[in-house]
Motif scaffolding. Structure first.
Motif, PDB file in Angstrom:
ATOM      1  N   TYR A 114      54.566 -58.164  93.035  1.00 43.18           N
ATOM      2  CA  TYR A 114      54.548 -56.819  93.026  1.00 43.18           C
ATOM      3  C   TYR A 114      55.269 -56.065  91.727  1.00 43.18           C
ATOM      4  O   TYR A 114      56.279 -56.429  91.501  1.00 43.18           O
ATOM      5  CB  TYR A 114      55.012 -56.374  94.519  1.00 43.18           C
ATOM      6  CG  TYR A 114      54.106 -56.681  95.509  1.00 43.18           C
ATOM      7  CD1 TYR A 114      53.192 -56.029  96.039  1.00 43.18           C
ATOM      8  CD2 TYR A 114      54.403 -57.940  96.172  1.00 43.18           C
ATOM      9  CE1 TYR A 114      52.328 -56.268  96.941  1.00 43.18           C
ATOM     10  CE2 TYR A 114      53.913 -58.212  97.395  1.00 43.18           C
ATOM     11  CZ  TYR A 114      52.648 -57.456  97.636  1.00 43.18           C
ATOM     12  OH  TYR A 114      52.147 -57.796  98.787  1.00 43.18           O
ATOM     13  N   VAL A 115      54.682 -55.175  91.129  1.00 45.51           N
ATOM     14  CA  VAL A 115      55.386 -54.320  89.861  1.00 45.51           C
ATOM     15  C   VAL A 115      54.792 -52.807  90.300  1.00 45.51           C
ATOM     16  O   VAL A 115      53.877 -52.473  90.696  1.00 45.51           O
ATOM     17  CB  VAL A 115      54.712 -54.936  88.789  1.00 45.51           C
ATOM     18  CG1 VAL A 115      55.328 -53.906  87.517  1.00 45.51           C
ATOM     19  CG2 VAL A 115      54.750 -56.469  88.429  1.00 45.51           C
ATOM     20  N   LYS A 116      55.936 -52.189  90.095  1.00 46.28           N
ATOM     21  CA  LYS A 116      55.777 -50.712  90.332  1.00 46.28           C
ATOM     22  C   LYS A 116      56.045 -49.952  89.071  1.00 46.28           C
ATOM     23  O   LYS A 116      56.833 -50.307  88.285  1.00 46.28           O
ATOM     24  CB  LYS A 116      57.034 -50.188  91.573  1.00 46.28           C
ATOM     25  CG  LYS A 116      56.883 -48.926  91.725  1.00 46.28           C
ATOM     26  CD  LYS A 116      58.073 -48.206  92.937  1.00 46.28           C
ATOM     27  CE  LYS A 116      57.743 -46.932  93.072  1.00 46.28           C
ATOM     28  NZ  LYS A 116      58.801 -46.339  94.344  1.00 46.28           N
ATOM     29  N   GLY A 117      55.397 -49.029  88.930  1.00 48.26           N
ATOM     30  CA  GLY A 117      55.440 -48.148  87.635  1.00 48.26           C
ATOM     31  C   GLY A 117      54.391 -46.804  87.706  1.00 48.26           C
ATOM     32  O   GLY A 117      53.605 -46.717  88.415  1.00 48.26           O
ATOM     33  N   GLN A 118      54.637 -45.990  86.785  1.00 53.42           N
ATOM     34  CA  GLN A 118      53.945 -44.928  86.573  1.00 53.42           C
ATOM     35  C   GLN A 118      52.918 -44.980  85.518  1.00 53.42           C
ATOM     36  O   GLN A 118      53.293 -45.639  84.347  1.00 53.42           O
ATOM     37  CB  GLN A 118      54.756 -43.665  86.279  1.00 53.42           C
ATOM     38  CG  GLN A 118      54.322 -42.315  86.177  1.00 53.42           C
ATOM     39  CD  GLN A 118      55.082 -41.373  86.261  1.00 53.42           C
ATOM     40  OE1 GLN A 118      56.440 -41.397  85.982  1.00 53.42           O
ATOM     41  NE2 GLN A 118      54.604 -39.958  86.596  1.00 53.42           N
ATOM     42  N   ILE A 119      51.550 -44.462  85.887  1.00 57.64           N
ATOM     43  CA  ILE A 119      50.720 -44.695  84.918  1.00 57.64           C
ATOM     44  C   ILE A 119      50.769 -43.823  83.908  1.00 57.64           C
ATOM     45  O   ILE A 119      50.787 -42.627  83.938  1.00 57.64           O
ATOM     46  CB  ILE A 119      49.170 -44.366  85.469  1.00 57.64           C
ATOM     47  CG1 ILE A 119      48.893 -45.219  86.608  1.00 57.64           C
ATOM     48  CG2 ILE A 119      47.872 -44.308  84.582  1.00 57.64           C
ATOM     49  CD1 ILE A 119      47.649 -45.085  87.630  1.00 57.64           C
ATOM     50  N   THR A 120      50.660 -44.282  82.536  1.00 54.75           N
ATOM     51  CA  THR A 120      51.029 -43.473  81.311  1.00 54.75           C
ATOM     52  C   THR A 120      49.859 -43.219  80.616  1.00 54.75           C
ATOM     53  O   THR A 120      49.453 -42.223  79.980  1.00 54.75           O
ATOM     54  CB  THR A 120      52.005 -44.134  80.579  1.00 54.75           C
ATOM     55  OG1 THR A 120      51.431 -45.627  80.010  1.00 54.75           O
ATOM     56  CG2 THR A 120      53.308 -44.541  80.977  1.00 54.75           C
ATOM     57  N   SER A 121      48.791 -44.137  80.602  1.00 54.82           N
ATOM     58  CA  SER A 121      47.408 -44.049  80.182  1.00 54.82           C
ATOM     59  C   SER A 121      46.419 -44.794  80.794  1.00 54.82           C
ATOM     60  O   SER A 121      46.751 -46.038  81.158  1.00 54.82           O
ATOM     61  CB  SER A 121      47.372 -44.401  78.457  1.00 54.82           C
ATOM     62  OG  SER A 121      47.642 -45.799  78.287  1.00 54.82           O
ATOM     63  N   ILE A 122      45.204 -44.350  80.735  1.00 54.95           N
ATOM     64  CA  ILE A 122      44.281 -44.929  81.347  1.00 54.95           C
ATOM     65  C   ILE A 122      43.200 -45.240  80.324  1.00 54.95           C
ATOM     66  O   ILE A 122      42.584 -44.534  79.552  1.00 54.95           O
ATOM     67  CB  ILE A 122      43.470 -44.286  82.557  1.00 54.95           C
ATOM     68  CG1 ILE A 122      44.360 -43.879  83.582  1.00 54.95           C
ATOM     69  CG2 ILE A 122      42.410 -44.963  82.897  1.00 54.95           C
ATOM     70  CD1 ILE A 122      43.821 -43.104  84.758  1.00 54.95           C
ATOM     71  N   LYS A 123      42.725 -46.699  79.997  1.00 56.40           N
ATOM     72  CA  LYS A 123      42.122 -47.122  78.928  1.00 56.40           C
ATOM     73  C   LYS A 123      40.450 -47.052  79.508  1.00 56.40           C
ATOM     74  O   LYS A 123      39.723 -46.757  78.618  1.00 56.40           O
ATOM     75  CB  LYS A 123      42.420 -48.503  78.447  1.00 56.40           C
ATOM     76  CG  LYS A 123      43.869 -48.430  77.784  1.00 56.40           C
ATOM     77  CD  LYS A 123      44.233 -50.049  77.460  1.00 56.40           C
ATOM     78  CE  LYS A 123      45.553 -49.733  76.889  1.00 56.40           C
ATOM     79  NZ  LYS A 123      46.238 -51.067  76.567  1.00 56.40           N
ATOM     80  N   GLU A 124      40.376 -47.641  80.607  1.00 54.43           N
ATOM     81  CA  GLU A 124      38.941 -47.517  81.284  1.00 54.43           C
ATOM     82  C   GLU A 124      38.869 -47.645  82.760  1.00 54.43           C
ATOM     83  O   GLU A 124      39.631 -48.353  83.298  1.00 54.43           O
ATOM     84  CB  GLU A 124      38.092 -48.689  80.454  1.00 54.43           C
ATOM     85  CG  GLU A 124      36.826 -49.093  81.062  1.00 54.43           C
ATOM     86  CD  GLU A 124      36.237 -50.510  80.965  1.00 54.43           C
ATOM     87  OE1 GLU A 124      34.968 -50.317  80.880  1.00 54.43           O
ATOM     88  OE2 GLU A 124      37.036 -51.249  80.463  1.00 54.43           O
ATOM     89  N   VAL A 125      37.988 -47.042  83.217  1.00 52.66           N
ATOM     90  CA  VAL A 125      37.849 -47.210  84.739  1.00 52.66           C
ATOM     91  C   VAL A 125      36.287 -47.408  84.733  1.00 52.66           C
ATOM     92  O   VAL A 125      35.529 -46.820  84.608  1.00 52.66           O
ATOM     93  CB  VAL A 125      38.208 -45.973  85.499  1.00 52.66           C
ATOM     94  CG1 VAL A 125      37.777 -46.233  87.221  1.00 52.66           C
ATOM     95  CG2 VAL A 125      39.594 -45.660  85.473  1.00 52.66           C
ATOM     96  N   ASN A 126      35.859 -48.696  84.959  1.00 50.94           N
ATOM     97  CA  ASN A 126      34.529 -49.199  85.156  1.00 50.94           C
ATOM     98  C   ASN A 126      34.004 -49.121  86.594  1.00 50.94           C
ATOM     99  O   ASN A 126      34.623 -49.917  87.485  1.00 50.94           O
ATOM    100  CB  ASN A 126      34.565 -50.605  84.735  1.00 50.94           C
ATOM    101  CG  ASN A 126      33.009 -51.136  84.511  1.00 50.94           C
ATOM    102  OD1 ASN A 126      32.171 -51.082  85.358  1.00 50.94           O
ATOM    103  ND2 ASN A 126      32.744 -51.700  83.402  1.00 50.94           N
ATOM    104  N   THR A 127      33.156 -48.244  87.018  1.00 51.44           N
ATOM    105  CA  THR A 127      32.564 -48.187  88.097  1.00 51.44           C
ATOM    106  C   THR A 127      31.289 -48.475  88.266  1.00 51.44           C
ATOM    107  O   THR A 127      30.597 -48.811  89.390  1.00 51.44           O
ATOM    108  CB  THR A 127      32.389 -46.438  88.572  1.00 51.44           C
ATOM    109  OG1 THR A 127      31.720 -45.898  87.547  1.00 51.44           O
ATOM    110  CG2 THR A 127      33.808 -45.784  88.600  1.00 51.44           C
ATOM    111  N   GLU A 128      30.752 -48.976  87.255  1.00 53.28           N
ATOM    112  CA  GLU A 128      29.299 -49.664  87.356  1.00 53.28           C
ATOM    113  C   GLU A 128      29.218 -51.122  87.584  1.00 53.28           C
ATOM    114  O   GLU A 128      29.424 -51.574  88.658  1.00 53.28           O
ATOM    115  CB  GLU A 128      28.424 -49.509  85.897  1.00 53.28           C
ATOM    116  CG  GLU A 128      28.534 -47.986  85.651  1.00 53.28           C
ATOM    117  CD  GLU A 128      27.636 -47.234  86.682  1.00 53.28           C
ATOM    118  OE1 GLU A 128      26.729 -47.785  87.003  1.00 53.28           O
ATOM    119  OE2 GLU A 128      28.011 -45.954  86.778  1.00 53.28           O
ATOM    120  N   GLN A 129      29.410 -51.923  86.557  1.00 55.07           N
ATOM    121  CA  GLN A 129      29.236 -53.230  86.649  1.00 55.07           C
ATOM    122  C   GLN A 129      30.390 -54.158  87.120  1.00 55.07           C
ATOM    123  O   GLN A 129      30.280 -54.815  88.066  1.00 55.07           O
ATOM    124  CB  GLN A 129      28.961 -53.862  85.167  1.00 55.07           C
ATOM    125  CG  GLN A 129      28.656 -55.289  85.052  1.00 55.07           C
ATOM    126  CD  GLN A 129      28.466 -56.080  83.741  1.00 55.07           C
ATOM    127  OE1 GLN A 129      28.538 -55.311  82.978  1.00 55.07           O
ATOM    128  NE2 GLN A 129      28.036 -57.306  83.743  1.00 55.07           N
TER     129      GLN A 129
END
Length: 170
Positions: A42-57
Motif C-alpha cells: 500500500y502506498v499513500k499519496g496525493q495526485i499531482t497529475s493525471i496522464k490518462e484515464v482510459n474509460t474505453e478499452q
C-alpha cells in the motif's frame, strides 16, 4: 582451522496494511534499493497529475502521486484500476489533489522510472470501496417482539422481530 559459511539471510517481509501505507518517499527508497519489488504494498499519496484515464478499452488510469502535492519525488501509478480492480467508467472519478491509497507492486521501469503497477485504489480521499453507499435504518428505536408476538425490551434473550426482520439477542 575453521571454515566459515554464510547462510542465506531471510528476506525482509515488506508487506504493509492500508493504515501503515508507505509514503511516496518510502516507496521510492525501496524501489531505489531494489527491495520489496516482489510483493504488493500500500502506498499513500496525493495526485499531482493525471496522464490518462482510459474509460474505453482498458478502463485504467495513469497518474502521478507525491507526498506534498508537488511534482518533485513523484511516483507514477501506471495503468491502475479503480476500487476493487474495477474499471474506470468516467474521467472525473479521480482528480488532481485527491489523496489515494493504492495497492500494487513497486517497480523501477527501465531503471529510471519508479512506478506502481498491477494496482487498484484502496481508498480515495479517505473513502474505502463500498463505504459511500451506507444507508441508515430510520426505525432504530422501533418496538421489538418475541416470536409469540409479545413486545419485549433490549434485555430480552432469544429471537426478536424488529421492523419485520428476525434477530438473535444473546
Amino acid at each position: 582451522s575453521y571454515e566459515l559459511t554464510v547462510k542465506d539471510v531471510p528476506s525482509v517481509d515488506l508487506k504493509n496494511t492500508p493504515e501503515t501505507a508507505y509514503t511516496v518517499a518510502k516507496a521510492l527508497e525501496l524501489i531505489n534499493a531494489g527491495k520489496g519489488l516482489d510483493v504488493k504494498v500500500y502506498v499513500k499519496g496525493q495526485i499531482t497529475s493525471i496522464k490518462e484515464v482510459n474509460t474505453e478499452q482498458f478502463g485504467n488510469a495513469t497518474y502521478d502521486i507525491s507526498d506534498d502535492a508537488t511534482a518533485a519525488n513523484k511516483l507514477t501509478v501506471y495503468r491502475g484500476y479503480f476500487y476493487d480492480n474495477k474499471h474506470f467508467t468516467s474521467n472525473d472519478q479521480i482528480k488532481v489533489g485527491d489523496v489515494v491509497v493504492v495497492y500494487g507492486k513497486l517497480v523501477n521501469y527501465k531503471n529510471n522510472t519508479p512506478q506502481v503497477t498491477n494496482s487498484s485504489i484502496y481508498s480515495l480521499n479517505g473513502v474505502v470501496s463500498g463505504v459511500d453507499n451506507i444507508t441508515v435504518d430510520k426505525n432504530v428505536d422501533a418496538p421489538a417482539y418475541n416470536v409469540a408476538g409479545q413486545r419485549v425490551n433490549d434485555a430480552y434473550k432469544g429471537i426478536v422481530v424488529k421492523n419485520g426482520k428476525k434477530y438473535l439477542n444473546k
